[in-house]
Scaffold this active site. Sequence first.
Site, short mmCIF file in Angstrom:
data_model
loop_
_atom_site.label_atom_id
_atom_site.label_comp_id
_atom_site.label_asym_id
_atom_site.label_seq_id
_atom_site.Cartn_x
_atom_site.Cartn_y
_atom_site.Cartn_z
N LEU A 36 0.82 -1.21 0.00
CA LEU A 36 0.00 0.00 0.00
C LEU A 36 0.85 1.26 0.00
CD1 LEU A 36 -3.22 0.80 1.90
CD2 LEU A 36 -1.24 2.27 2.32
N ASP A 39 0.41 8.75 1.58
CA ASP A 39 0.88 10.14 1.50
C ASP A 39 2.25 10.28 0.83
OD1 ASP A 39 -1.24 10.07 3.24
OD2 ASP A 39 -0.26 11.20 4.83
N ARG A 157 0.94 15.62 14.12
CA ARG A 157 1.81 14.92 13.18
C ARG A 157 2.04 15.71 11.88
NH1 ARG A 157 -2.86 11.71 13.87
NH2 ARG A 157 -4.39 11.86 12.17
N ASP A 158 2.86 15.11 11.01
CA ASP A 158 3.10 15.56 9.64
C ASP A 158 3.86 16.88 9.58
OD1 ASP A 158 1.41 13.40 9.20
OD2 ASP A 158 -0.35 14.66 8.85
N GLU A 216 -4.62 17.43 8.92
CA GLU A 216 -3.46 16.63 8.55
C GLU A 216 -2.65 17.33 7.46
OE1 GLU A 216 -4.07 12.04 9.46
OE2 GLU A 216 -5.07 12.63 7.60
#
Length: 489
Positions: A36, A39, A157-158, A216
């Site tokens: 898979l 992002d 996050r991110d 996000e």
Amino acid sequence: METEIQLRNQIFQRLIDYQHQDENRLAFHLTPPIGLMNDPNGLVYYKGKYHVFYQWNPFDTNHTFKCWGHYSSSDFIHWEEHPPALVPSEWYEKDGCYSGSAIVHDSKLYLFYTGNVKTTEGGRETYQCLAVSDDGVHFEKKGPVIYLPKGFTPHFRDPKVWKQEDKWLMVIGAQTEELEGLTAVFASNDLINWQWQGPLAGNGVSLSKYFGYMWECPDFFSLNGKDILIVSPQGLEAQPFQYENLYQSGYFIGEWDSKTNKYVHGTFHELDHGFDFYAPQTFEDPNGRRILLAWMGMGDEQEQTHQSIKSGWIHSLTIPRELTVKDGRLYQKPIEELKQLRNKARSEIFSIANEEKEVLFDSELQEIIIDIEQFEGNKWEIQIHNHCKLIFNRKDSIVTLERQNFNHSKLETRQCKINKIDNIHMYLDRTSLEIFLNNGQIVFSSRYYKKTIKNQCLISVEGKAKLRWKNWSLYSYQYRNDTLKKVVF
């Protein structure tokens, strides 16, 4: 917990063992060699090559394991696959190396990412981490550089990092303890020690005003004299002609005062109105272009019905797109390098009046440009491979993309408002469709799985239209795994 060497050996063996080819594999989009993909991460130009990292589960077609896959290219066409840049082997990332970004400093490549940890009590911990490389392929982990600040849940996050004047800045996607989404800002002089600057403020107040429960993949940059925040909010309610997917990705355009951290901006606009688009990230290339890639997927209820799962892989990234600001909106257009894919060309001018015209292709891989020089009537439709259909209703100023869902059990649509369509630019790649209207004013990105092998467009008009048609069959840069040394697409 398995060691990094053990995990890398397992991934390597999975790639060696994987031999399956299938008709759904995309020909000029980045896809995972197996497993898979989601992002895009760490988009950067480093030592003469474009680097694209991505969230990758090499062991399954679900979201249970997250490492960073890695491709590089000198021309956006021929890609080399590298060993995974990050695998979750340390205590601060044991349950996943989540999304982040990359910067170049002192001839080294820095990766900033989120380390995800699940506790034995069923909770979550989050750490913003750093890894550094001298060659762009092998990375040394430096560990956490930011811990969770007060007032936020572990949905934090991110990290996206950039340099502005004499300091480094970072935005992070966040959820407050009140379960509201926003963007957090940090600053640093050395990329190691980061100071909390507060939430990115808009119009004097919090940007969110409960605009979703989690934001996000934030991205913040200046373009054409404007400061732009791209973000993927979760929890927006669907409305007519917008927010129709499970999660959204879009942008604000405004002006930011870095000294006061005040961001005065306009309304939120979606970047893409198709079925499959999320978690976009941008970077500036050596020519000053702002280039965007996104995950051409959606983690919704249809995800596990993708036909490619039977062949052991799922999802892809979009084609690279150059961004510009025009009339207060972001426009997207395919980057110039994609013209290298063009092979056999055809062009013609034709008129249609209350009838249907069939255009046959000699390949599944097509670039199509249609200039609508005249349209007098109620509606026109373009059906692609007897599967997807683009519909423009002139009376109601609505453009619709219609497709059969992945198991072909029903029709589904995505729509937006548009007053006029003068230009249509499409890329078809076996099981993906990207449509750019009016030179990038509106974009639809979608995956699809057709039932017929007939390659065609059917154009029908209620009224009369004059169209200038061009299409090119595109080269396929197919690839096979060869012990992680391959040229792809």
